[in-house]
Design a protein around this motif. Structure first.
Motif, PDB file in Angstrom:
ATOM      1  N   GLN A 236       0.689  -0.940  -0.146  1.00 34.88           N
ATOM      2  CA  GLN A 236       0.062   0.123  -0.355  1.00 34.88           C
ATOM      3  C   GLN A 236       0.543   1.627  -0.124  1.00 34.88           C
ATOM      4  O   GLN A 236       0.392   2.267   0.771  1.00 34.88           O
ATOM      5  N   MET A 237       2.007   1.309  -0.034  1.00 34.39           N
ATOM      6  CA  MET A 237       3.630   2.248  -0.095  1.00 34.39           C
ATOM      7  C   MET A 237       4.138   1.746  -1.059  1.00 34.39           C
ATOM      8  O   MET A 237       5.266   2.552  -0.243  1.00 34.39           O
ATOM      9  N   GLY A 238       3.247   1.731  -2.044  1.00 34.42           N
ATOM     10  CA  GLY A 238       4.399   1.555  -2.920  1.00 34.42           C
ATOM     11  C   GLY A 238       5.744   1.081  -2.837  1.00 34.42           C
ATOM     12  O   GLY A 238       6.779   1.530  -4.591  1.00 34.42           O
ATOM     13  N   PRO A 374       3.978   1.342  -8.942  1.00 34.11           N
ATOM     14  CA  PRO A 374       4.414   2.162 -10.179  1.00 34.11           C
ATOM     15  C   PRO A 374       5.998   2.820 -10.649  1.00 34.11           C
ATOM     16  O   PRO A 374       6.145   2.833 -11.811  1.00 34.11           O
ATOM     17  N   VAL A 384       5.223   2.995 -16.243  1.00 35.10           N
ATOM     18  CA  VAL A 384       2.901   2.810 -15.837  1.00 35.10           C
ATOM     19  C   VAL A 384       2.619   1.631 -16.501  1.00 35.10           C
ATOM     20  O   VAL A 384       2.237   0.618 -15.660  1.00 35.10           O
ATOM     21  N   PRO A 408      -3.898  -1.107  -3.904  1.00 38.15           N
ATOM     22  CA  PRO A 408      -4.781  -0.274  -3.919  1.00 38.15           C
ATOM     23  C   PRO A 408      -5.103   0.206  -4.890  1.00 38.15           C
ATOM     24  O   PRO A 408      -6.792   0.134  -5.574  1.00 38.15           O
ATOM     25  N   GLU A 411      -8.556  -2.233  -6.941  1.00 37.56           N
ATOM     26  CA  GLU A 411      -9.300  -1.299  -6.386  1.00 37.56           C
ATOM     27  C   GLU A 411      -9.126  -2.930  -5.077  1.00 37.56           C
ATOM     28  O   GLU A 411     -10.275  -3.768  -5.063  1.00 37.56           O
ATOM     29  N   PHE A 412      -8.095  -2.709  -4.629  1.00 34.42           N
ATOM     30  CA  PHE A 412      -8.036  -3.530  -3.532  1.00 34.42           C
ATOM     31  C   PHE A 412      -7.721  -4.720  -4.198  1.00 34.42           C
ATOM     32  O   PHE A 412      -8.316  -5.675  -3.127  1.00 34.42           O
TER      33      PHE A 412
ATOM     34  N   GLY B 238       2.485   6.084  -1.285  1.00 38.50           N
ATOM     35  CA  GLY B 238       1.175   5.674  -0.718  1.00 38.50           C
ATOM     36  C   GLY B 238       0.284   7.229   0.112  1.00 38.50           C
ATOM     37  O   GLY B 238      -0.177   6.604   0.889  1.00 38.50           O
ATOM     38  N   PRO B 374      -3.962   5.557  -3.052  1.00 33.22           N
ATOM     39  CA  PRO B 374      -5.368   5.141  -3.178  1.00 33.22           C
ATOM     40  C   PRO B 374      -5.517   4.523  -1.783  1.00 33.22           C
ATOM     41  O   PRO B 374      -7.309   4.170  -1.767  1.00 33.22           O
ATOM     42  N   ALA B 375      -5.438   3.744  -1.509  1.00 27.69           N
ATOM     43  CA  ALA B 375      -5.531   3.601  -0.559  1.00 27.69           C
ATOM     44  C   ALA B 375      -6.187   4.231   0.631  1.00 27.69           C
ATOM     45  O   ALA B 375      -7.028   3.625   1.856  1.00 27.69           O
ATOM     46  N   VAL B 377      -8.447   5.455   0.288  1.00 27.12           N
ATOM     47  CA  VAL B 377     -10.457   5.739   0.788  1.00 27.12           C
ATOM     48  C   VAL B 377     -10.872   4.431   1.527  1.00 27.12           C
ATOM     49  O   VAL B 377     -11.883   4.794   2.324  1.00 27.12           O
ATOM     50  N   ARG B 378      -9.986   4.000   2.448  1.00 25.31           N
ATOM     51  CA  ARG B 378     -10.751   3.059   3.557  1.00 25.31           C
ATOM     52  C   ARG B 378     -10.186   4.346   4.716  1.00 25.31           C
ATOM     53  O   ARG B 378     -10.676   3.598   5.323  1.00 25.31           O
ATOM     54  N   VAL B 384     -11.795   3.698  -5.073  1.00 30.06           N
ATOM     55  CA  VAL B 384     -10.515   4.049  -6.032  1.00 30.06           C
ATOM     56  C   VAL B 384     -10.747   4.915  -7.700  1.00 30.06           C
ATOM     57  O   VAL B 384      -9.910   5.533  -7.463  1.00 30.06           O
ATOM     58  N   PRO B 385     -11.353   4.654  -7.818  1.00 23.09           N
ATOM     59  CA  PRO B 385     -11.989   5.329  -8.957  1.00 23.09           C
ATOM     60  C   PRO B 385     -11.809   7.259  -8.770  1.00 23.09           C
ATOM     61  O   PRO B 385     -11.735   7.848  -9.354  1.00 23.09           O
ATOM     62  N   LEU B 388      -8.401   8.927  -8.491  1.00 22.79           N
ATOM     63  CA  LEU B 388      -7.730   8.462  -8.931  1.00 22.79           C
ATOM     64  C   LEU B 388      -8.260   9.975 -10.133  1.00 22.79           C
ATOM     65  O   LEU B 388      -8.369  11.675 -10.377  1.00 22.79           O
ATOM     66  N   VAL B 409       1.143   7.240 -10.671  1.00 23.04           N
ATOM     67  CA  VAL B 409       0.354   6.477 -11.008  1.00 23.04           C
ATOM     68  C   VAL B 409      -0.479   7.046 -12.378  1.00 23.04           C
ATOM     69  O   VAL B 409      -1.072   6.421 -13.542  1.00 23.04           O
TER      70      VAL B 409
END
Lengths: 483, 483
Positions: A236-238, A374, A384, A408, A411-412, B238, B374-375, B377-378, B384-385, B388, B409
C-alpha cells in the motif's frame, strides 16, 4: 449446415498471421484472435499430450486448491537472528548458494566472486587467488540455499559465520532463513569480494547481527516481528517487495528501534547499526524473501498440484520446482535481464539472471505486484502502463488472489498468487520477474536492475514430469448414438 | 446562413436538462454538454460581469505565472524546534487558532475545547470551567495562525509554551511554523482537554520538543531536514500528505534518528520519544503543512493574480485568501465533511470543517494528490476510481503542475497546483479537501475522517474583489464595416 454457407462468412483467425493478412489483402473482414501454441521444450516431443493428461488429472483441481490455500494461510514471523552455522546446521566447509545445484566449473562470474569472498571471510583462504585455487580443487561443498529452507538474493552465498534471519510460519509450522542485506554496489551477493566487502561482513557478524538478535528477542513474547503484516503494508506504500523495499525497511526499523535503543550495546554501535539499516532501502528484502519461502514451502508436495513452489537462479541456470513433483528441479539456461544500468555499465556487463529472490514472484509479490509500485519503472525499466498490465497479466497464469496482499490501485484486488505450470504452457505467458543485475565479471558488483522471465523450456519440462505422475487418461467414451 | 438551414441540424445542449430531454423525446439526436452556470454568491448580483473583468485583466496571465512559479520554486527545510512564544513572538495571553479570525462567541465546540485545554496547559486557569469563564470574558487575545506565518491542524490552537517546528524556504526566504503533532483520538487539536491531553502536552514541551531540537540542530550545517524532498518521496509511497502521512513520518524518523540516539538525553526519554513518533502515522502532517505554507506564502501579493494562497477553517467559517487581494479573507459557512466514523460515532457527531490543514490542498497535495494514495479511500471514504478522478479533476481549476511532486500512477504527472478562483467560478468545480473530523461537542476528540469542499460562495466573493482591483474593461471595438 446449409445455413452456415448461406450468408457471408465471418472469418476468425488465430496463430500465425499469414492467413489473416492474405484475407485482409482481399478485403475480407477478419477477426484475429491473440493465440499462441503451447510452449514446447526444445528437442522434446510436443507437450500437448502431456498437457492433456495433466489437465485431465482428477486430483489437479483439489490439489491446487490445497497447495494455494496453504500458501495464502502462511504467516511469517521474525523470531531470531543468528549465525548460519548454528541456525542451518551448516558445517565448516559447506557454503550455500542461490538457485538450483551448480558446481565451480559451471559457476558464473558473480557466483565465483561471492564464493571467493566467503572463503576469505571464513579464514579458509588468505587471498582471493588462494580461494580460487581451493574452490577449483573442490575444497568446499556447495549446496543450494533452497535445500536447507533458506533463500539468498543474487549469488546467495551463505557461509557458516554469516548471520541469518530466522522466520517462523505459525500457520503451517515451517521455518525459513535468509542472510542479512549488505546494501547496494560493491557487495558480496553481487560478486564483489574486495577488502571493504569482507570488512562489512565482519562488522555485520560482530555487531549488527547480535544487536538485531537482541532487538528481535524482545519481540518474541509477542510472537516476533510480523513480517507478513509489513509486506501487506508495503504494497500500500509503493513497494512491490522485490526491487522496492523502502517502506518495508522503514517499517522494520520502526518495529526494532525501541529495543535497539534500549539495549546494553554501546551507543555508537547502535547509531551505526541504525544508520546502516536506515541507509539501505533494500534491507527488508532479506525478510520478504524468507516470508515468501515460508508461503511457498507450505504449498510443497501436494500430489497432482501443478503450482510452482520455487523459481531460483544460480547465474547459469534458471530452475523451478513444482508442488506435485517434489524436490525435482526443472532447469534451463538463465536469461539476461533487460533494464536500467548504473553509471557507465551497459548490457554487455550484465550476468545472466541470478538469485533466489524470484521466490517473491513465486509467492505473488515482486513483478506480480508491480501495479502496487508504479514508481519502480524508474529503477527496473518499462513504463507505468506496463507495470499495471503486468500484474493484470499474471492473473492469467495463477490459481488465486491473495486477500492479505491487496493492491489499492486495482481496487484492492489481491496479488496474483500460485503460478500454474499448465496455465503458463497453455497461454505462453511467462512469469514476470523484477531483478537486480550483477556484473558478469567476478568482483564487479551491481551493474543495474531490470526485468526478466524464466526460460520457456522449464514449464513444458515440468508438465511432462507431472504427466508421468498423473493417472492414465480414461478411454474416450464411445460416441452417443444418433450423432 | 442559408447553408446552416439546409441540412439536418445538430443540436448541442448545455445547462438544464429540460431542452435536451424534450428533443430526445421527439427522437431528435442531441449532444449534451456538461456545463454549469458560473458559481454565484447568494444575495449578490451575478458574478458574470466581475468574472469578465477579471478574465480581461491584462496582468492576470503573468501575475499567475509569477505567483505559481514562486510556489513551485519554494523549498522547505526544518531548521529548528522551539517554544511558540519565542519563535512567533507570541505574548502571554495571546493564543493562535486555525482558520480565518473568530471570537469566543462564534467558536465551535472543538475550538472552545482546545482553547480551554490551552488555558489549563498555560496555567492561566485551574480548571476547564474557570478557563471557559475567562475565555468568555475575553481574557485571551485570539489570532489566526495564518497571521503569524503559522498553520495549525484542526482547532490549531497554539499557546506560548507549546513547541513549534520552524521551517525555512531557501528559495524565497520565508519562514513558517507549526505545532508538534499529538497523535490521534483524544487530543487538543480535536477539542479534547482532559488531564491526559494536558499531561501529553507537558511532556511534549519538556522532553519531545527539546530532543527534536537537538536532533534538528545536528542537521543545520547541511541546511536542515529537507521536508520538501520527503513530501516528494511520500507521494511515491502511498501518502497524499494530508490524511495519509505514514511514509512521511517514517522518513522523518529516519532523518532524525541518528542524532536522537546519539544525544545527551536519558536513553528512556529517547526511547519514549522515538516510540511516540513511530507510533503516530500523522506525525509528519505538522511538517508537511508548514512546507505548504511556505510555498503558498511565496505566491502572495502578486497584483492581478487570481491564485488562492490560503484555504483555512475555524470550525465555523471557511476562508480563502487570494494572491491579488492581499490579506483579505473571503469567508462562508464551513461545510460538514462526509466520510468514515470511528467506533460508534456518526454524522450527527461531526463538527463543521475545521483546521489550517487545507493548506496542503492549497499547495497541490492532500485531496489534490489522492491519485498517489488510493489506499486513503479506506480512511476518508470514496473509492479508488474517485481518488484517481479527483486528482484529474483538480487539473481543471489549477494553473500549474508541480514537477517536484510526481504521481507515479498518472505516469509521473505533477500534482495540480495553484487554484485559480476564476477557474473555480467558471467550471463550478470545487477544490477537494481530505480532512479529519472533530466531535461537535467540546472535549470529544476525533470522530472520523472524510471529504469536504469549501462553501461555493467564497470564490465569487474573491472574484468580485479582484474585479474591483482590475483595470476598467476597454470599450468594445466598433463593429467592422461590412458585417
Amino acid at each position: 449446415m446449409s445455413r452456415l454457407l448461406d450468408g457471408e462468412p465471418t472469418v476468425v483467425t488465430a496463430g500465425v498471421a499469414l492467413f489473416e493478412e492474405a484475407l485482409a489483402a482481399q478485403a475480407v473482414p477478419v477477426v484475429p484472435v491473440d493465440w499462441r501454441p503451447p510452449l514446447d521444450a526444445p528437442g522434446s516431443p510436443p507437450v500437448e499430450d502431456a498437457l492433456a493428461r495433466v489437465l485431465a488429472d482428477p486430483r489437479r483441481r483439489d490439489a491446487n486448491a490445497t497447495a494455494v490455500s496453504r500458501m495464502l494461510a502462511a504467516g511469517a514471523r521474525l523470531v531470531d537472528v543468528r549465525p548460519a552455522g548454528e541456525a542451518l546446521g551448516l558445517e565448516p566447509g559447506t557454503f550455500l548458494h542461490a538457485g538450483p545445484p551448480i558446481n565451480w566449473e559451471r559457476a558464473s562470474g558473480p557466483m565465483r566472486g561471492a564464493l571467493r569472498g566467503a572463503m576469505v571471510f571464513e579464514g579458509l583462504a588468505a587471498s582471493p587467488e588462494e580461494a580460487e585455487r581451493l574452490l577449483a580443487a573442490g575444497a568446499v561443498r556447495l549446496e543450494p540455499c533452497h535445500h536447507r529452507s533458506a533463500v539468498g538474493p543474487m549469488a546467495g552465498v551463505v557461509s557458516p559465520s554469516m548471520w541469518v534471519f530466522e522466520l517462523e510460519d505459525p500457520a503451517n509450522g515451517g521455518r525459513a532463513w535468509c542472510s542479512l542485506n549488505e546494501g547496494l554496489g560493491k557487495v558480496l551477493r553481487y560478486g564483489a569480494y574486495g577488502p571493504e566487502v569482507i570488512e562489512r561482513l565482519r562488522w555485520m557478524s560482530a555487531v549488527l547481527g547480535p544487536l538485531l538478535r537482541h532487538a528481535v528477542a524482545a519481540t518474541r513474547d509477542a510472537g516476533g516481528v510480523d513480517v507478513k503484516a509489513i509486506v501487506a503494508q508495503m504494497l500500500q506504500m509503493g513497494d512491490e517487495g522485490h526491487n522496492r523495499n523502502r517502506a518495508g525497511t522503514l517499517m522494520l526499523l520502526r518495529e526494532l528501534l525501541p529495543t535497539m535503543i534500549d539495549s546494553p550495546f554501546p551507543q555508537a554501535d547502535v547509531a551505526r547499526a541504525v544508520a546502516f539499516v536506515a541507509g539501505n532501502d533494500h534491507f527488508f528484502l532479506n525478510l520478504g524473501m524468507p516470508a515468501c519461502k515460508l508461503a511457498t514451502d507450505a504449498a510443497r508436495d501436494v500430489p497432482g498440484s501443478t503450482v510452482v513452489v520455487a523459481m531460483a537462479r544460480n547465474g547459469t541456470d534458471f530452475g523451478i520446482q513444482v508442488s506435485g513433483t517434489g524436490d525435482r528441479w526443472f532447469t534451463g539456461p538463465a536469461n539476461t535481464p533487460e533494464g536500467l544500468f548504473l553509471g557507465d555499465y551497459g548490457p554487455d556487463d550484465a550476468n545472466p539472471d541470478i538469485g533466489d529472490s524470484a521466490i517473491t514472484e513465486t509467492a505473488g509479490i515482486g513483478g506480480f505486484a508491480m501495479a502496487a509500485a508504479p514508481a519502480i519503472v524508474r529503477f527496473v525499466g518499462g513504463d507505468v502502463p506496463f507495470a499495471l498490465a503486468t500484474t493484470r497479466r499474471m492473473y492469467e497464469i495463477t490459481v488465486a488472489e491473495n486477500p492479505a496482499f491487496a493492491v489499492p490501485v486495482l481496487e484492492f484486488r489481491g496479488t496474483p498468487t500460485g503460478i500454474d505450470v499448465t496455465a503458463v504452457v497453455r497461454t505462453g505467458i511467462l512469469p514476470q520477474i523484477n531483478t537486480g543485475m550483477a556484473g558478469r565479471v567476478a568482483g564487479t558488483g551491481q551493474v543495474g536492475a531490470g526485468l526478466v522471465t524464466p526460460p520457456e523450456s522449464v514449464f513444458p519440462a515440468a508438465v511432462e514430469a507431472l504427466a508421468e505422475l498423473a493417472p492414465p487418461l480414461a478411454e474416450p467414451a464411445p460416441p452417443a448414438a444418433g450423432i
